[in-house]
Design an enzyme around this catalytic site. Structure first.
Site, mmCIF file in Angstrom:
data_model
loop_
_atom_site.group_PDB
_atom_site.id
_atom_site.type_symbol
_atom_site.label_atom_id
_atom_site.label_comp_id
_atom_site.label_asym_id
_atom_site.label_seq_id
_atom_site.Cartn_x
_atom_site.Cartn_y
_atom_site.Cartn_z
ATOM 1 N N SER A 1 -42.936 28.928 44.542
ATOM 2 C CA SER A 1 -43.299 27.739 43.763
ATOM 3 C C SER A 1 -43.446 26.514 44.654
ATOM 4 C CB SER A 1 -42.230 27.476 42.712
ATOM 5 O OG SER A 1 -41.001 27.230 43.370
ATOM 6 N N CYS A 2 -43.189 26.646 45.962
ATOM 7 C CA CYS A 2 -43.143 25.426 46.787
ATOM 8 C C CYS A 2 -44.226 25.333 47.850
ATOM 9 C CB CYS A 2 -41.770 25.317 47.435
ATOM 10 S SG CYS A 2 -40.458 25.391 46.220
ATOM 11 N N PHE A 3 -44.282 26.287 48.786
ATOM 12 C CA PHE A 3 -45.209 26.139 49.913
ATOM 13 C C PHE A 3 -46.667 25.959 49.460
ATOM 14 C CE2 PHE A 3 -42.416 28.466 53.312
ATOM 15 C CZ PHE A 3 -41.560 27.394 53.300
#
Ligand code: UGA
Length: 422
Positions: free
Chosen positions: A261-263
């Site tokens: 969900s981040c990079f």
């Protein structure tokens, strides 16, 4: 000290539970009643190592959860941990941030005590000063006793409790000393380097950190693709590279790319931000490009062995974006499966935790309860997640019709598996 944590998602839960473990009085605020009830009963709404124990120890005592914002009035610090999903154009969608800021502001309207509103969510540079400050000030009718800080999180899913308790660094951004000092006091019990910056730098540190880690991965993947063409092992090469202390050995594992969900979200957001300021983010665009190519490449390698995939039975082992989670957000298995379906393959998938989540994305493929089930009669196999249990797979591969096994993560211990870039 009393603290209100706004958002009972992954970051808010970990932050709230870990601060309760440090003896603070914490209230977690979320609109989801089911989540609030679970927290108050000491049950974790998500799986995260060590979290259940923290909730069992503190829920109902110094850790409470509520759907209302009343606790903000007697808290000295509120910490905004709501999501910033990716909008259509790759930018961060700030609607939850604005709504949290307004709700906090309304509670602080007539409050006389000093209170610092702290943003922990990953937000584009200038969001705290340009969006959160005006929203809180307007809703609180310009209460002068409110300060602001930005304190980014660097938590990895799966080991987030440990990352919170033993951080590499704590970054505290504030534009006035008093606000930053109060937030810094939260960490007085941590043996850690604390970096004080301005609000906007703290926001940028988070994007730059995630983008740099993503860059390391795409770099290793590109070098891996080159290594493969020379018939050499990228893992041996990167071991030699990582021994240089200026580089470090971490996040150099080549494979089918980064998910989660981040990079992907944060690199896209930084690209969007750069463009909005007239800067062409050449390197960051390439980081995403390499990441998009890897799952296609693994299917191409399979085709080199099997030819046309139409009607061929292909086992996909691993659906989660990394091991030890059921999270499939931006998992590299998704574009690989999409490609297999497009080529007419009969896809048989297995993941120790993520089958259910993937069913919502690909209801048309077959799911198995074991790797052996997925491998039965398969013409080929793709390994897409580094689940530790895959390292013990051996006889299961004998069930395949043909032993064509391509690894997107370096995890198998059988001699005849081919790596995506090794
Ligand atoms: C990431 C960062 O590591 C955290 O520091 C950050 O706080 C978090 O994002 C966030 O912004 O909230 P996370 O998404 O949980 O944490 O996952 P990572 O463990 O970093 O892995 C991300 C992806 O990169 C996975 O798909 C993983 O398989 C892949 N990866 C990682 C590689 O392909 N190679 C590597 O060497 C390392």
């Amino acid at each position: 000290m009393k603290i209100s944590v706004v958002g009972g998602g992954y970051v808010g839960l970990i932050t709230g539970a870990c601060l309760a473990e440090k003896s603070y009085h914490v209230t977690i605020i979320d609109i989801d009643k089911k989540k609030i009830d679970a927290i108050n009963l000491g049950r974790s709404p998500i799986y995260e190592k060590g979290l259940e124990e923290l909730l069992a120890r503190h829920s109902g005592k110094n850790l409470l959860a509520s759907t209302g914002y009343e606790s903000v009035r007697d808290s000295e610090i509120s910490i905004i941990c709501v999501g910033t999903p990716m909008g259509e154009d790759g930018s961060a969608d700030l609607k939850y941030i604005v709504s949290a800021a307004e709700s906090i502001g309304r509670e602080l309207k007539n409050s006389g005590g000093y209170h610092v509103v702290t943003v922990k969510s990953t937000v584009p540079p200038s969001t705290t000063s340009g969006t959160v400050v005006p929203a809180v000030m307007s809703a609180s009718e310009n209460n002068p006793n409110i300060g602001f800080a930005m304190n980014p999180e660097f938590l990895r899913e799966g080991i987030a409790v440990d990352d919170f308790m033993n951080p590499d660094r704590v970054v505290i951004g504030s534009d006035d000393k008093k606000s930053g000092d109060l937030v810094e006091s939260l960490y007085s019990d941590f043996n850690v380097r604390i970096l004080r910056t301005g609000l906007v730098s703290a926001e940028m540190i988070k994007y730059a950190s995630n983008s740099f880690l993503a860059t390391k991965i795409s770099f290793s993947n590109e070098v891996g693709n080159i290594c493969k063409s020379f018939g050499i092992d990228v893992y041996e090469v990167m071991e030699g590279v990582g021994l240089d202390h200026r580089i470090s050995p971490y996040f150099l594992n080549a494979g089918c790319g980064f998910g989660g969900s981040c990079f992907p979200k944060d690199v896209s957001a930084l690209i969007h931000l750069a463009k909005s300021k007239g800067v062409d983010p050449v390197l960051l665009r390439s980081v995403l490009k390499v990441n998009e190519v890897q799952p296609i490449l693994i299917v191409d390698i399979l085709k080199k062995h099997l030819g046309d995939l139409n009607g061929k039975r292909i086992a996909v082992l691993g659906l989660a974006f990394k091991g030890d989670t059921d999270d499939i957000r931006d998992s590299r298995a998704v574009p690989a499966i999409e490609r297999l379906i497009m080529e007419g393959a009969d896809v048989h998938a297995f993941d120790p935790m993520a089958n259910e989540n993937m069913k919502a994305v690909f209801p048309e493929i077959t799911y198995h309860d074991s790797a052996a089930g997925a491998l039965e009669d398969a013409d080929g196999c793709l390994v897409m997640t580094e689940w530790p249990e895959f390292s013990r797979l051996d006889k299961e591969f004998d069930k395949m019709k043909k032993r064509v096994i391509i690894e997107g993560r370096r995890i198998l211990s059988i001699p005849d598996a081919e790596g995506i870039c090794w």
